[in-house]
Design an enzyme around this catalytic site. Sequence first.
Site, PDB file in Angstrom:
ATOM      1  N   LYS A 258       0.238 -24.989 -29.095  1.00  0.00           N
ATOM      2  CA  LYS A 258       0.573 -26.290 -29.691  1.00  0.00           C
ATOM      3  C   LYS A 258      -0.153 -27.438 -28.996  1.00  0.00           C
ATOM      4  O   LYS A 258      -0.565 -28.388 -29.645  1.00  0.00           O
ATOM      5  CB  LYS A 258       2.080 -26.516 -29.761  1.00  0.00           C
TER       6      LYS A 258
ATOM      7  N   ARG B 269      13.007 -30.961 -28.333  1.00  0.00           N
ATOM      8  CA  ARG B 269      13.158 -29.550 -28.006  1.00  0.00           C
ATOM      9  C   ARG B 269      14.599 -29.086 -28.195  1.00  0.00           C
ATOM     10  O   ARG B 269      14.897 -27.919 -27.969  1.00  0.00           O
ATOM     11  CB  ARG B 269      12.789 -29.350 -26.546  1.00  0.00           C
TER      12      ARG B 269
ATOM     13  N   ARG C  99      -3.575 -18.260 -18.969  1.00  0.00           N
ATOM     14  CA  ARG C  99      -3.965 -19.637 -19.284  1.00  0.00           C
ATOM     15  C   ARG C  99      -4.297 -20.434 -18.016  1.00  0.00           C
ATOM     16  O   ARG C  99      -3.691 -20.235 -16.970  1.00  0.00           O
ATOM     17  CB  ARG C  99      -2.800 -20.319 -20.028  1.00  0.00           C
TER      18      ARG C  99
ATOM     19  N   ARG D  18      -0.822 -23.446 -14.213  1.00  0.00           N
ATOM     20  CA  ARG D  18       0.440 -24.167 -14.107  1.00  0.00           C
ATOM     21  C   ARG D  18       1.442 -23.338 -13.305  1.00  0.00           C
ATOM     22  O   ARG D  18       1.505 -22.131 -13.456  1.00  0.00           O
ATOM     23  CB  ARG D  18       1.007 -24.418 -15.513  1.00  0.00           C
TER      24      ARG D  18
ATOM     25  N   ARG E 248      11.293 -19.298 -20.297  1.00  0.00           N
ATOM     26  CA  ARG E 248      10.909 -20.360 -21.244  1.00  0.00           C
ATOM     27  C   ARG E 248      11.022 -19.882 -22.682  1.00  0.00           C
ATOM     28  O   ARG E 248      11.411 -20.640 -23.568  1.00  0.00           O
ATOM     29  CB  ARG E 248       9.479 -20.834 -20.949  1.00  0.00           C
TER      30      ARG E 248
END
Length: 216
Positions: free
Chosen positions: A13, A88, A127, A160, A171
């Site tokens: 996203k 959220r 990532r 991250r 998550r």
Amino acid sequence: MKLIILGAPGSGKGTSAMVLREKYSLAHISTGDIFRSNIKNGTPLGLEAKSYIDKGQLVPDSITIGMVEARLKEADCANGYILDGFPRTIAQAEALDEMLARSGDKIDAVISIVVDDQIITDRVTSRRVCEKCGASFNVKYKPTKVEGVCDICGGKVVQRADDNEETVAARLKTYYENTKPLIDFYQAKGLIVEGDNNVDSDSCIRSIEEGLKALG
Ligand code: ADP
Ligand code: ZN
């Protein structure tokens, strides 16, 4: 144009939001980025948010909603924005509706990024993100030309702290419990546009643009 982009962690996203920001000259408001920059700068907000983020939990609405409300008042939001990572929770979505109603505004469309579950963990753990411009890379699928250096801005590219397998699992659970219900919430308002990101980000963007045109 005022957009929201919804999707599981690692759905892409953020990457889609950055493309749409350029295409439609929008301000890109990523609550995750705002939290991370506060953590980096050691602010009280960052310190508080970090304890939740590290566990893969949501930062409480009492902190998050006010932070977004202040951000939306900044000058660059006047010509439209894309909200990435907010709302959220249903409570956040209702708070957003109230904020917008006060200024006679409304959301034009809600983009829902769709990706198969199996793909997500794999993508997130490999990532890497640019500390400076927020661009996403991936050591397996989209490496930087020079290791650790952003192709776009030359900034430092890092992993991250919450992109490890354990936190990703938490998550995802948080996403399914709190955020996924927002798809029905916005579907009921006729605002959902789907972006299929199972193949690649170009085809995802194409499906979003078609969906936005169809909404009118
Ligand atoms: P992702 O969608 O990949 O998990 P984000 O950068 O959007 O990443 O968010 C990272 C973390 O920041 C979340 O796991 C959560 O702890 C916190 N966060 C971001 N946005 C919100 C929000 N709207 N409400 C509560 N917590 C948030
Ligand atoms: Zn960069």
